[in-house]
Design a protein around this motif. Sequence first.
Motif, PDB file in Angstrom:
ATOM      1  N   LEU A   2      -5.836 111.657  59.233  1.00 22.62           N
ATOM      2  CA  LEU A   2      -6.865 112.657  59.506  1.00 22.62           C
ATOM      3  C   LEU A   2      -7.430 113.205  58.186  1.00 22.62           C
ATOM      4  O   LEU A   2      -8.632 113.421  58.071  1.00 22.62           O
ATOM      5  N   PHE A   3      -6.543 113.385  57.196  1.00 21.89           N
ATOM      6  CA  PHE A   3      -6.968 113.882  55.888  1.00 21.89           C
ATOM      7  C   PHE A   3      -8.049 112.980  55.298  1.00 21.89           C
ATOM      8  O   PHE A   3      -9.061 113.462  54.801  1.00 21.89           O
ATOM      9  N   LYS A  31      -8.610 110.224  45.907  1.00 26.02           N
ATOM     10  CA  LYS A  31      -7.779 110.681  47.026  1.00 26.02           C
ATOM     11  C   LYS A  31      -7.276 109.496  47.852  1.00 26.02           C
ATOM     12  O   LYS A  31      -6.127 109.476  48.297  1.00 26.02           O
ATOM     13  N   LEU A  32      -8.131 108.513  48.033  1.00 28.39           N
ATOM     14  CA  LEU A  32      -7.744 107.313  48.769  1.00 28.39           C
ATOM     15  C   LEU A  32      -6.631 106.568  48.033  1.00 28.39           C
ATOM     16  O   LEU A  32      -5.648 106.143  48.634  1.00 28.39           O
ATOM     17  N   TYR A  33      -6.769 106.457  46.713  1.00 28.24           N
ATOM     18  CA  TYR A  33      -5.722 105.813  45.913  1.00 28.24           C
ATOM     19  C   TYR A  33      -4.409 106.583  46.016  1.00 28.24           C
ATOM     20  O   TYR A  33      -3.336 105.991  46.104  1.00 28.24           O
ATOM     21  N   ALA A  34      -4.477 107.913  45.991  1.00 29.40           N
ATOM     22  CA  ALA A  34      -3.266 108.733  46.058  1.00 29.40           C
ATOM     23  C   ALA A  34      -2.540 108.527  47.382  1.00 29.40           C
ATOM     24  O   ALA A  34      -1.323 108.346  47.406  1.00 29.40           O
ATOM     25  N   VAL A  35      -3.283 108.550  48.472  1.00 33.77           N
ATOM     26  CA  VAL A  35      -2.674 108.358  49.784  1.00 33.77           C
ATOM     27  C   VAL A  35      -2.085 106.959  49.905  1.00 33.77           C
ATOM     28  O   VAL A  35      -1.040 106.759  50.527  1.00 33.77           O
ATOM     29  N   SER A  36      -2.729 105.991  49.267  1.00 32.89           N
ATOM     30  CA  SER A  36      -2.251 104.606  49.306  1.00 32.89           C
ATOM     31  C   SER A  36      -1.065 104.376  48.375  1.00 32.89           C
ATOM     32  O   SER A  36      -0.415 103.343  48.455  1.00 32.89           O
ATOM     33  N   GLY A  37      -0.823 105.311  47.465  1.00 36.24           N
ATOM     34  CA  GLY A  37       0.326 105.210  46.587  1.00 36.24           C
ATOM     35  C   GLY A  37       0.088 104.537  45.253  1.00 36.24           C
ATOM     36  O   GLY A  37       1.042 104.201  44.563  1.00 36.24           O
ATOM     37  N   PHE A  38      -1.149 104.317  44.890  1.00 34.21           N
ATOM     38  CA  PHE A  38      -1.395 103.688  43.592  1.00 34.21           C
ATOM     39  C   PHE A  38      -2.476 104.389  42.776  1.00 34.21           C
ATOM     40  O   PHE A  38      -3.212 103.764  42.018  1.00 34.21           O
ATOM     41  N   ASP A  81     -11.900 115.105  25.870  1.00 34.79           N
ATOM     42  CA  ASP A  81     -11.078 116.071  26.607  1.00 34.79           C
ATOM     43  C   ASP A  81     -11.708 116.452  27.942  1.00 34.79           C
ATOM     44  O   ASP A  81     -11.018 116.590  28.953  1.00 34.79           O
ATOM     45  N   ALA A  82     -13.022 116.624  27.953  1.00 34.80           N
ATOM     46  CA  ALA A  82     -13.717 117.033  29.180  1.00 34.80           C
ATOM     47  C   ALA A  82     -13.552 115.985  30.288  1.00 34.80           C
ATOM     48  O   ALA A  82     -13.386 116.336  31.455  1.00 34.80           O
ATOM     49  N   VAL A  83     -13.565 114.718  29.940  1.00 32.38           N
ATOM     50  CA  VAL A  83     -13.417 113.655  30.946  1.00 32.38           C
ATOM     51  C   VAL A  83     -11.996 113.651  31.509  1.00 32.38           C
ATOM     52  O   VAL A  83     -11.801 113.520  32.717  1.00 32.38           O
ATOM     53  N   ALA A  84     -11.004 113.810  30.649  1.00 31.31           N
ATOM     54  CA  ALA A  84      -9.621 113.866  31.122  1.00 31.31           C
ATOM     55  C   ALA A  84      -9.431 115.053  32.071  1.00 31.31           C
ATOM     56  O   ALA A  84      -8.769 114.927  33.111  1.00 31.31           O
ATOM     57  N   LYS A  85     -10.025 116.185  31.741  1.00 35.04           N
ATOM     58  CA  LYS A  85      -9.934 117.366  32.608  1.00 35.04           C
ATOM     59  C   LYS A  85     -10.647 117.115  33.934  1.00 35.04           C
ATOM     60  O   LYS A  85     -10.176 117.528  34.999  1.00 35.04           O
ATOM     61  N   LEU A  86     -11.804 116.436  33.884  1.00 38.86           N
ATOM     62  CA  LEU A  86     -12.536 116.129  35.114  1.00 38.86           C
ATOM     63  C   LEU A  86     -11.734 115.205  36.024  1.00 38.86           C
ATOM     64  O   LEU A  86     -11.731 115.390  37.243  1.00 38.86           O
ATOM     65  N   LEU A  87     -11.078 114.214  35.458  1.00 35.75           N
ATOM     66  CA  LEU A  87     -10.244 113.325  36.282  1.00 35.75           C
ATOM     67  C   LEU A  87      -9.198 114.131  37.036  1.00 35.75           C
ATOM     68  O   LEU A  87      -8.953 113.906  38.221  1.00 35.75           O
ATOM     69  N   HIS A  88      -8.584 115.062  36.340  1.00 36.79           N
ATOM     70  CA  HIS A  88      -7.589 115.936  36.982  1.00 36.79           C
ATOM     71  C   HIS A  88      -8.234 116.769  38.107  1.00 36.79           C
ATOM     72  O   HIS A  88      -7.694 116.847  39.210  1.00 36.79           O
ATOM     73  N   LEU A  89      -9.398 117.329  37.815  1.00 36.08           N
ATOM     74  CA  LEU A  89     -10.084 118.150  38.834  1.00 36.08           C
ATOM     75  C   LEU A  89     -10.532 117.303  40.020  1.00 36.08           C
ATOM     76  O   LEU A  89     -10.434 117.735  41.176  1.00 36.08           O
ATOM     77  N   PHE A  90     -11.033 116.093  39.762  1.00 37.13           N
ATOM     78  CA  PHE A  90     -11.458 115.206  40.851  1.00 37.13           C
ATOM     79  C   PHE A  90     -10.279 114.864  41.745  1.00 37.13           C
ATOM     80  O   PHE A  90     -10.406 114.775  42.957  1.00 37.13           O
ATOM     81  N   TYR A  91      -9.136 114.654  41.138  1.00 35.99           N
ATOM     82  CA  TYR A  91      -7.934 114.302  41.904  1.00 35.99           C
ATOM     83  C   TYR A  91      -7.510 115.460  42.783  1.00 35.99           C
ATOM     84  O   TYR A  91      -7.115 115.280  43.918  1.00 35.99           O
ATOM     85  N   GLU A  92      -7.589 116.671  42.239  1.00 37.37           N
ATOM     86  CA  GLU A  92      -7.147 117.868  42.963  1.00 37.37           C
ATOM     87  C   GLU A  92      -8.211 118.415  43.918  1.00 37.37           C
ATOM     88  O   GLU A  92      -7.868 119.025  44.911  1.00 37.37           O
ATOM     89  N   GLY A  93      -9.484 118.228  43.569  1.00 33.21           N
ATOM     90  CA  GLY A  93     -10.579 118.854  44.318  1.00 33.21           C
ATOM     91  C   GLY A  93     -10.778 118.351  45.709  1.00 33.21           C
ATOM     92  O   GLY A  93     -10.264 117.383  46.160  1.00 33.21           O
TER      93      GLY A  93
END
Length: 93
Positions: A2-3, A31-38, A81-93
């Motif tokens: 559902l997520f 998010k799709l990669y995270a749910v899939s485990g990779f 640095d800004a891109v690394a921070k964005l990757l983190h935010l995209f993953y969490e957002g």
Amino acid sequence: MLFLFQQLYLTLEWIAAGKDMAVPIMMYELKLYAVSGFAPVVHHCVSCESKQFPFAFSIAEGGLLCPKCRYKDPHAIGLPDAVAKLLHLFYEG
């Protein structure tokens, strides 16, 4: 599951509202990669868990490498640095 459907719906709404497609698609993919485990490690160094900038992105190692661990992948791509921070935010957002 559902997520994933909720996230897909939000992504499509964002695109329909006329937003830049690249950003919501990248966020959904992470998010799709995270749910899939990779999903790549984007919160800290994949090797030593350091949060020290600047990071490089390593496909071979599966995520971010700090300056101390960058030697592990000579093909790692340096990130502002800004891109690394964005990757983190995209993953969490």
